[in-house]
Design an enzyme around this catalytic site. Structure first.
Site, PDB file in Angstrom:
ATOM      1  N   ASP A   1       0.817  -1.213   0.000  1.00  0.00           N
ATOM      2  CA  ASP A   1       0.000   0.000   0.000  1.00  0.00           C
ATOM      3  C   ASP A   1       0.849   1.262   0.000  1.00  0.00           C
ATOM      4  OD1 ASP A   1      -2.627   1.226   0.092  1.00  0.00           O
ATOM      5  OD2 ASP A   1      -2.120   1.834   2.139  1.00  0.00           O
TER       6      ASP A   1
ATOM      7  N   MET B   1      -8.008   5.763   2.791  1.00  0.00           N
ATOM      8  CA  MET B   1      -8.115   6.937   1.937  1.00  0.00           C
ATOM      9  C   MET B   1      -6.847   7.205   1.134  1.00  0.00           C
ATOM     10  SD  MET B   1     -11.142   8.111   2.293  1.00  0.00           S
ATOM     11  CE  MET B   1     -10.912   9.697   1.473  1.00  0.00           C
ATOM     12  N   ARG B   2      -5.799   6.372   1.328  1.00  0.00           N
ATOM     13  CA  ARG B   2      -4.552   6.642   0.609  1.00  0.00           C
ATOM     14  C   ARG B   2      -4.754   6.544  -0.892  1.00  0.00           C
ATOM     15  NH1 ARG B   2      -1.223   3.607   3.328  1.00  0.00           N
ATOM     16  NH2 ARG B   2      -0.422   5.312   4.604  1.00  0.00           N
ATOM     17  N   ALA B   3      -5.610   5.640  -1.343  1.00  0.00           N
ATOM     18  CA  ALA B   3      -5.842   5.483  -2.778  1.00  0.00           C
ATOM     19  C   ALA B   3      -6.422   6.762  -3.382  1.00  0.00           C
ATOM     20  CB  ALA B   3      -6.788   4.309  -3.025  1.00  0.00           C
TER      21      ALA B   3
ATOM     22  N   VAL C   1      -3.563   9.330  -3.603  1.00  0.00           N
ATOM     23  CA  VAL C   1      -2.597   8.991  -4.651  1.00  0.00           C
ATOM     24  C   VAL C   1      -3.206   9.227  -6.024  1.00  0.00           C
ATOM     25  CG1 VAL C   1      -1.299   7.106  -5.701  1.00  0.00           C
ATOM     26  CG2 VAL C   1      -1.308   7.372  -3.224  1.00  0.00           C
TER      27      VAL C   1
END
Length: 705
Positions: A199, A280-282, A285
C-alpha cells in the site's frame, strides 16, 4: 553527458524499448515525487531494473547544505539533523541520488549505526548514517523487494510513514529526516509483498517481454550496441535525454498551477469507492497522479482521461483481498463509474484527443494529450510508441519499426474440463474447484530454530523478546545494557574511574539474545488418487490445502507441493516463496487411479534432502493430505510405513491431515502419523475456529530438536 568517477554510463531511459506503462509511471514520479513511488511487477529479464536505474539521470539536481551527510535543504534545514545546526552554511548542488537497498542488508546498514561504546563511555552520539540517510530527497530502489526480510520492511514502513528514521539503542537515540521516492521491482513467481508495504507504493505496473519479433530485435540490437560502446551509445541518445529532462522540468513548474476540479475529484472518490479499496490513501494517490498527468501533458486542468489513467496505475494493487487475487481492474466497471459521475465543471472528457493518434503514447504524445490508458488491461506490454519521446525526436523511425500490436494477457492453460464428475482421458477425473478458504490453526515445528525471520516456529532471531545475553560475535547487534554494566562494574576501580562516567571496554559489551519466529519450508504431499476423487470430498481437500497455503503466505514460509496418484508421485511445485504458484497448481490438479502413498513419501524425502543442502537453517514441515490408504505395487501398506519411518528418522516434523469420510473409518491416517512420529488432524480440526482445534505443536522427532 559526463559521468562521475569514470564509471560506465547508465543505459539511457529513452533507449528503453516499449514498456510504456512503466516509463509513464516513473516519469510521473519524477514530475511529482508526492505520488509515492512505483512497484514494478514482472517476469525476469524484462529490463525492470534498467528502466528504474536510468530514471535517476533524468531527475533535476538538488541543493544541499555543504558538508551535511543528511542532504538537508538550505532553505529549510532539518532542525534535528545530527550534523546541525546549519547556520550560514555553504550551498552545494548535486545530482539526485539513487540508493539501492540490497535484499540481504543488515538493519544497521539501512538505518545507520550508533557507536554504543562511545555513547556509554564518552556520552557522545557517534553516528554513521545508513542507506535511509543517503536516500533522503532522492530515490530508494529495492530490487526483488518481495524478498526483503520482515525487520527491514518494518523499518521502511516506519520511515515512509513518518518521513524520518530513528535509531535507538538502550535509551540513546538519533533521528534524521528520511523522505524518499520508493521504487521496487519484483517477480511475482518468487512470492508476494506484505500488504502494508504494498500500500505504500503509489503506483504499480505489470511488465512482460514483448512477443513481437521486431520489438525483440530492437531490444537486442540496442543492448548489444550499448555493451560494445557504452559511452558512444549514450552520446547517441543525449538529445532525447535532454529533451525529456527539459519536459520533466517544465511539468514540475506547471504542477502547482494545475487545478483539480470538483468533478474530477468526485470521479476519483467514486472510483475508489466502487472498487472497495481500503482507507483513503488510494484517493490521495489518484488525485496526485491525475494532477501529475495533466502537468505532464502541459495542461492546467485535470480531465477525465487523467482520472482514468490514474486509476489504472494507482488501484490494481490496492484492490487485492488475498494473495490469490490477480492484480488489475475491470475496465468496463471503471468506465461506467467515470461516466456515472462525469465531471460537470467544464473539464469533462468529451473533447479528449484520440488516444492512438500519430504521436500517441503513455503521455498522449501531443502537447494537449493526457495519459493514455494501457491497452488490454494491465498487460504492461509495449504500446504504440514511447513515453519518453517528444514528437519527431531522433531514432523515431527505429522505434516505430519495432512496434507491433498489443499482446493480449496470456492465461495459464487450464486442464480440459469434463462433464460433471465424468472421467477425463486416461481414467482421470477432471479438476474440481476448491471450497472457500478458512483460517487455519498454526502448525509449528518443535524445538528452537535459527532460520530466516518469519511467523511460524520458535527461533533465535535478531528481533523478538530478549531471553539472555552473550558476547558479540563480530559487530555488536542489540546491546544488552544490564549485562554490559554488570560485566564492566567489577573493573571500575582498577581502570581508574573518575566522575560519573562508566569505563567500558570492548570485552564488557554484551548483546541481547532474542527469541522470535522463523519461516519454514512447508512441503505439501497431496493424495490425488481415486479414493479422493469424489467431487465434494476433493473440493473440501483443496479448500483445506488452499487455506494452508494462505497461512504459509502470512507466516512468510517457503512452500512446495508433491502429488501422488496412479503409479507414482510428481513434484508439482518445487519449493518457492510464491503461494500464487501453489494455488495455480492446486486448481489444475486432476484425480484418479491408485494410491501410491509410499512414492509420495519417498519423493518428499528426496526433495527435503536437496533443500537441506541448499539452506540448512530453514527447517521443514511436512503436511501429508490423505485418507491414509495405500494401494498398488507389492506390499503397499508396509512400503508406505517404511517410507514414513525414514522421514521420521531424519527428524522431519510432520502433520497428517486426515481426509477420511463416512460413517465407517479405518483410522489409516492416524497410523501414518504414528509412523511419521507426527500429529494427525481432521479437516474439521484444521480450522482455527473449531472447538476441537486447541493449540497443539506438531510432534516431531525430538532427537533432531
Amino acid at each position: 553527458m559526463t559521468t562521475a568517477h569514470n564509471t560506465t554510463p547508465q543505459y539511457p531511459f529513452t533507449a528503453v524499448v516499449g514498456m510504456d506503462d512503466l516509463r509513464l509511471a516513473l516519469l510521473l514520479n519524477a514530475v511529482s515525487p508526492a505520488v509515492g513511488g512505483v512497484l514494478v511487477r514482472g517476469e525476469k529479464g524484462t529490463a525492470k531494473s534498467t528502466a528504474v536505474r536510468a530514471l535517476a539521470s533524468l531527475m533535476p539536481p538538488v541543493d544541499v547544505v555543504g558538508g551535511c551527510r543528511f542532504a538537508c535543504a538550505p532553505a529549510a534545514p532539518d532542525p534535528g539533523c545530527p550534523d546541525g545546526p546549519h547556520q550560514a552554511a555553504a550551498v552545494e548542488e548535486r545530482p539526485t541520488r539513487m540508493v539501492e537497498l540490497p535484499v540481504g542488508a543488515s538493519e544497521d546498514r539501512l538505518v545507520g549505526a550508533l557507536d554504543i561504546e562511545r555513547a556509554l563511555s564518552e556520552g557522545v552520539k557517534a553516528f554513521e548514517p545508513g542507506l535511509l540517510a543517503d536516500a533522503h530527497r532522492g530515490i530508494l530502489y529495492v530490487d526483488e523487494v518481495n524478498l526483503l526480510h520482515d525487520h527491514l520492511v518494518d523499518l521502511l514502513l516506519d520511515a515512509a510513514a513518518m518521513g524520518a528514521s530513528y535509531v535507538e539503542r538502550e535509551g540513546v537515540s538519533v533521528r534524521h529526516a528520511a523522505r524518499f521516492l520508493l521504487v521496487g521491482t519484483m517477480n511475482p513467481e518468487e512470492g508476494e509483498l506484505r500488504p502494508q508495504l504494498l500500500d505504500r507504493f503509489g503506483l504499480t505496473v505489470e511488465v512482460a517481454a514483448s512477443r513481437e519479433p521486431d520489438e525483440r530485435v530492437a531490444v537486442v540490437r540496442r543492448r548489444l550496441a550499448y555493451d560494445a560502446d557504452p559511452a558512444g551509445f549514450t552520446a547517441g541518445w543525449a538529445a532525447e535525454e535532454d529533451a525529456l529532462r527539459a519536459r520533466i522540468t517544465a511539468a514540475r513548474e506547471l504542477l502547482p498551477r494545475v487545478t483539480l476540479g470538483d468533478g474530477a475529484l468526485r470521479q476519483i472518490a467514486a472510483t475508489c469507492a466502487a472498487f472497495e479499496v481500503d482507507g483513503m490513501r488510494a484517493d490521495i494517490v489518484m488525485a496526485r497522479t491525475a494532477t501529475a498527468l495533466a502537468a505532464w501533458a502541459g495542461r492546467s486542468d485535470v480531465l477525465e482521461e487523467d482520472v482514468r489513467q490514474a486509476a489504472l496505475l494507482a488501484l490494481p494493487h490496492r484492490r487485492r483481498r488475498n494473495p490469490f487475487d490477480a492484480p488489475g481492474l475491470d475496465e468496463d466497471k471503471l468506465d461506467r463509474t467515470l461516466e456515472e459521475f462525469g465531471a460537470d465543471d467544464g473539464a469533462d472528457g468529451d473533447d479528449d484527443p484520440e488516444p492512438d493518434g500519430p504521436d500517441g503514447g503513455p503521455d498522449g504524445g501531443g502537447p494537449d494529450g493526457g495519459g493514455q490508458p494501457p491497452q488490454d488491461g494491465q498487460d504492461g506490454g509495449p504500446q504504440e510508441s514511447s513515453a519518453a519521446q517528444s514528437p519527431e525526436l531522433p531514432h523515431q523511425q527505429e522505434r516505430e519499426s519495432a512496434e507491433g500490436p498489443d499482446r493480449p494477457q496470456e492465461q495459464p492453460a487450464a486442464p480440459e474440463q469434463s462433464p460433471e464428475g465424468a472421467p477425463a482421458a486416461g481414467g482421470e477425473k477432471a479438476a474440481v474447484g476448491a471450497t472457500e478458504p478458512f483460517k487455519t490453526r498454526r502448525l509449528d515445528v518443535p524445538g528452537l530454530g535459527e532460520g530466516a525471520d518469519g511467523r511460524r516456529s520458535r527461533a533465535r532471531t535478531a528481533h523478538g523478546r530478549t531471553t539472555g545475553a552473550r558476547r558479540p560475535h563480530g559487530a555488536l547487534g542489540k546491546l544488552h545494557l544490564a549485562a554490559t554494566v554488570q560485566a564492566a562494574a567489577p573493573h571500575q576501580r582498577a581502570r581508574g574511574r573518575h566522575g560519573r562516567g562508566l569505563v567500558v571496554r570492548r570485552d564488557d559489551l554484551r548483546e541481547a539474545v532474542r527469541e522470535g519466529r522463523e519461516g519454514n519450508l512447508v512441503l505439501f504431499v497431496v493424495d490425488a488418487s481415486g479414493s479422493m476423487a469424489a467431487r465434494k470430498r476433493m473440493s473440501a481437500v483443496k479448500g483445506a490445502v488452499l487455506s494452508l497455503l494462505l497461512d504459509a503466505y502470512q507466516r512468510r514460509d517457503k512452500i512446495g507441493m508433491i502429488t501422488f496418484r496412479g503409479t507414482g508421485a510428481e513434484l508439482a511445485l518445487p519449493p518457492t516463496s510464491s503461494v500464487e504458484a501453489g494455488a495455480a497448481r492446486l486448481e489444475q490438479l486432476p484425480t484418479g487411479g491408485r494410491t501410491p502413498l509410499s512414492e509420495g513419501l519417498l519423493k518428499a524425502h528426496e526433495v527435503l534432502r536437496v533443500e537441506r543442502m541448499r539452506d540448512a537453517s530453514r527447517r521443514p514441515l511436512l503436511v501429508v493430505v490423505t485418507d491414509g490408504r495405500a494401494t498398488g505395487g507389492p506390499e503397499p501398506v508396509a512400503r508406505a510405513a517404511r517410507a514414513a519411518r525414514l522421514l521420521a528418522g531424519e527428524g522431519t516434523a510432520s502433520v497428517v491431515v486426515d481426509c477420511e469420510a463416512g460413517p465407517v473409518r479405518l483410522g489409516l491416517a492416524g497410523e501414518l502419523a504414528r509412523d511419521l512420529q507426527g500429529t494427525a488432524v481432521t479437516l474439521d480440526e484444521l480450522r482455527a475456529d473449531s472447538v476441537s482445534a486447541l493449540v497443539r505443536t506438531v510432534q516431531g522427532n525430538r532427537k533432531a530438536a
